[in-house]
Design a protein around this motif. Sequence first.
Motif, mmCIF file in Angstrom:
data_model
loop_
_atom_site.group_PDB
_atom_site.id
_atom_site.type_symbol
_atom_site.label_atom_id
_atom_site.label_comp_id
_atom_site.label_asym_id
_atom_site.label_seq_id
_atom_site.Cartn_x
_atom_site.Cartn_y
_atom_site.Cartn_z
ATOM 1 N N ILE A 1 50.681 48.630 41.582
ATOM 2 C CA ILE A 1 50.878 47.187 41.804
ATOM 3 C C ILE A 1 50.232 46.803 43.131
ATOM 4 O O ILE A 1 49.527 45.795 43.238
ATOM 5 C CB ILE A 1 52.382 46.828 41.808
ATOM 6 C CG1 ILE A 1 52.956 46.992 40.394
ATOM 7 C CG2 ILE A 1 52.608 45.402 42.307
ATOM 8 C CD1 ILE A 1 54.458 46.835 40.310
ATOM 9 N N GLU A 2 50.459 47.628 44.132
ATOM 10 C CA GLU A 2 49.881 47.341 45.448
ATOM 11 C C GLU A 2 48.348 47.333 45.365
ATOM 12 O O GLU A 2 47.689 46.449 45.899
ATOM 13 C CB GLU A 2 50.352 48.386 46.461
ATOM 14 C CG GLU A 2 49.878 48.086 47.872
ATOM 15 C CD GLU A 2 50.313 49.147 48.877
ATOM 16 O OE1 GLU A 2 50.897 50.168 48.461
ATOM 17 O OE2 GLU A 2 50.051 48.939 50.074
ATOM 18 N N CYS B 1 47.191 44.223 43.603
ATOM 19 C CA CYS B 1 47.377 43.040 44.460
ATOM 20 C C CYS B 1 46.340 43.007 45.577
ATOM 21 O O CYS B 1 45.732 41.965 45.845
ATOM 22 C CB CYS B 1 48.782 43.033 45.064
ATOM 23 S SG CYS B 1 50.056 42.608 43.886
ATOM 24 N N TRP C 1 43.944 39.827 45.094
ATOM 25 C CA TRP C 1 44.606 38.608 45.572
ATOM 26 C C TRP C 1 43.611 37.552 46.036
ATOM 27 O O TRP C 1 43.800 36.366 45.781
ATOM 28 C CB TRP C 1 45.606 38.920 46.695
ATOM 29 C CG TRP C 1 44.971 39.203 48.034
ATOM 30 C CD1 TRP C 1 44.606 40.412 48.533
ATOM 31 C CD2 TRP C 1 44.608 38.242 49.029
ATOM 32 N NE1 TRP C 1 44.034 40.272 49.767
ATOM 33 C CE2 TRP C 1 44.023 38.951 50.091
ATOM 34 C CE3 TRP C 1 44.701 36.850 49.135
ATOM 35 C CZ2 TRP C 1 43.553 38.329 51.247
ATOM 36 C CZ3 TRP C 1 44.227 36.226 50.278
ATOM 37 C CH2 TRP C 1 43.657 36.960 51.313
ATOM 38 N N GLN D 1 51.368 34.578 43.972
ATOM 39 C CA GLN D 1 52.448 35.554 43.741
ATOM 40 C C GLN D 1 53.025 35.404 42.336
ATOM 41 O O GLN D 1 53.210 36.390 41.622
ATOM 42 C CB GLN D 1 53.553 35.357 44.788
ATOM 43 C CG GLN D 1 54.693 36.348 44.616
ATOM 44 C CD GLN D 1 55.733 36.193 45.717
ATOM 45 O OE1 GLN D 1 55.388 35.934 46.863
ATOM 46 N NE2 GLN D 1 56.991 36.355 45.367
ATOM 47 N N GLN E 1 49.955 42.394 51.934
ATOM 48 C CA GLN E 1 51.029 43.398 51.883
ATOM 49 C C GLN E 1 52.338 42.767 51.420
ATOM 50 O O GLN E 1 53.047 43.325 50.590
ATOM 51 C CB GLN E 1 51.217 44.042 53.266
ATOM 52 C CG GLN E 1 50.122 45.019 53.658
ATOM 53 C CD GLN E 1 50.062 46.236 52.729
ATOM 54 O OE1 GLN E 1 51.001 46.527 52.013
ATOM 55 N NE2 GLN E 1 48.926 46.923 52.727
ATOM 56 N N SER F 1 52.146 42.170 47.678
ATOM 57 C CA SER F 1 52.319 43.335 46.802
ATOM 58 C C SER F 1 53.774 43.797 46.793
ATOM 59 O O SER F 1 54.302 44.197 45.758
ATOM 60 C CB SER F 1 51.366 44.461 47.190
ATOM 61 O OG SER F 1 51.635 44.913 48.482
ATOM 62 N N SER G 1 55.946 43.740 43.450
ATOM 63 C CA SER G 1 56.529 45.011 43.035
ATOM 64 C C SER G 1 58.043 44.868 42.831
ATOM 65 O O SER G 1 58.597 45.302 41.820
ATOM 66 C CB SER G 1 56.213 46.067 44.096
ATOM 67 O OG SER G 1 56.621 47.320 43.667
#
Lengths: 181, 539
Positions: free
Chosen positions: A22-23, A26, A30, A52, B58, B61, B65
């Motif tokens: 997921i990180e 993103c 993004w 988001q 950051q 995410s 998550s």
Amino acid sequence: MQDFVTAADTLKSAADGDSKLIEQICLDMWEPLYRFLYWKVQNREEAEDITQETFVKTLTYLQEHQSPGDNFLGFMKIIALNIIRDRWRQNKRRGVPINIEAVSLEETAGVDPQTLIAQRLQIENALAKLSEDQRAVLDLRIVKGYSVAETARLVGKTEAAVRTSQYRALQGMAQILDDSD
Amino acid sequence: MDTPENRLSDYIDALNVERDPEKHRGSADTPELAKLLAAVRLVRSLREPVLPDPGYPQRLSQAVSGNIKKHNPANLPQVAVTIPESGRRIYEKAGWWRRRWALPSVTIAIAGVLLFAFLTNGAGLFNRDVAYAMEKAVDQLSSYHGVLETRTTNAAGKELEVRRMEIWYEGDKYAVRQDDDTLSRQFDGTLTVDNGERRWQVRPQDKELELIPPYPPDSYVDLRVEASWALRYPHTVVGSEAIAGRQAKKLKISPPGGLPYFLWIDAETNLPVQSQTALQGGVQTTSTFLSFEPNVRIGPSIFTYNPPAGYRVIEDNPMQLVATAQEAAVTSGLTPLFPQEAPNRIFASKGRIVLDYGETGIMETVATGSFESKFLNNFLLGTAAGGPLEVIQGIRLRWRQNGIEIRVEGPQTVELARQIAPDLTLPDPGADLVGKAQVKVPADLESAKAEQLQADAGHSPSADKVSPLEVSFTFVNLKVSPQGTSGAPKIPYTSCKLVANNGAEAVVAVADGPVNQVYLKRLVRQDTGIWSVVGYDSR
């Protein structure tokens, strides 16, 4: 250049809650999504919120559905546009109607550079048809971001005159754009 | 009063501070007002997007998550998604705002003409604000020919250098001839020409013509750059003076985090006639247009590449204009890293690529040797692509990525750099870098203030205190030899290496001697003040 083609198994694992993936998704995606949304909504707060929400809705959708194929970014943009439309509907239910036109939705989520250039030219064309005075007020207030007081000082008008001038200038813009359709 | 004019104005204010107008200010309650709000957004799309703060990716995410984990896959809400391939329309017929994106070429041409007209008129309205009037006047400048004199003086007002140059400027082309050095009475005559495609230098004294890289551009030639900076920063009119025979308003410009500088603007033409830098490092530069002819016809021959007979042409890896990223890769031999935003122009030569974004430029070269700068000793350090990021004056960045050294400079620096290195992190001026020092050195604020005054006036050795490396070098050598030394210092300068610097605090590692690390702080003034040692670690 970033690669916006994301493997189906990566998306599936991310949708199932793999924090690392997921990180990664993103961090990789993004910015183009945010830029697209900013172009639509023209403010950072809303663009951040919808970015988001788009990630959450996209990954949630993928928990039960197939990966969209190669153009994952395009797929996310479509979801983002749906979110903007849903926001409009919610606001309308709350009695604060916002014309869907205000978010400039197109029937396709892809915005290529030529489209942007064409839009820019059309806006600049409309601006050029305004009076010099009106152009200056829109330039200072909207493009350069000055306050009413600062704009009044720069153009040598009262604050009330600046508000009236910008209202009329935008009426003129809207009319010109209507006529060019 | 809740008039439509006020609501529209509130809406613009909300967007200007990057807030969601619907959330904070309410929104349109009539179709007419809704249409005007949409027009606001359209006009606003002419400006560059404002990106989130560096911590946003950051936070995003983590939030995504956390949200995904909360969802129970067995009970998911359905999201309405329309796939383009299905052929279904996603949205109903839209209204007046719907643009015909594929405009006919004639319309585009007309729009271009109108845009040109828009950019080239507009005089006289804005004489209430000098900087704005200057920007408008400069916008109308299609060409000029002038003589610029540059005087460099020290803190005592003694002239160190006086040079004159003749400038021809037209659109994206310019030529600059260094006429003479008045103090040394030496004629130079070097002519530098940039015709938008290539840049070269003709040196009559050596009978040489050398093709030189187009980057960095000679930004002083383009008055639009000066005008845009003046308008962007806080500015006030502080007086009126006669400069080179013309009455001019003196403007004080205060860049955030930097020292104020001055600009003199011709009261009649609103064009800049003189600029003066702040006194930095004991040197101040004043540049004055001794003559200036706006919108003159400049013969094309001066911008034509035509080596004079008998001149030696030096083509040492010249840069050439290329059309695509692929062509740049072939010419340079690099695998270039491009931002998402397309550059205006791409230049390439063997081992080097330059991306031109107007006021901002990106240069990519093969990364060789050590990353540490041999010439600079006062830069901030952040991180990019998992390694160090050199930050100079907030608008110059340098880092390495995929075997390429990347330099970005200009007002769009951070935005473009992040498109290449999404993990780019700028130094945090609020971070505590000095708190972990093993041995604290008492800070003497009064002494630091006195030294700051000395440094501002350009007096050495106080001027050396603007560099954390210089200060650390002196500190560690005094630790070894408290009485001072004659001859070479026991701990060489090359032993000192800057490992952290956020503009307010810094850490310098020392490879030799009894001190392992030196901790420094700007006690008097952040960003531009002198450095004082506030602690150290013993080896």
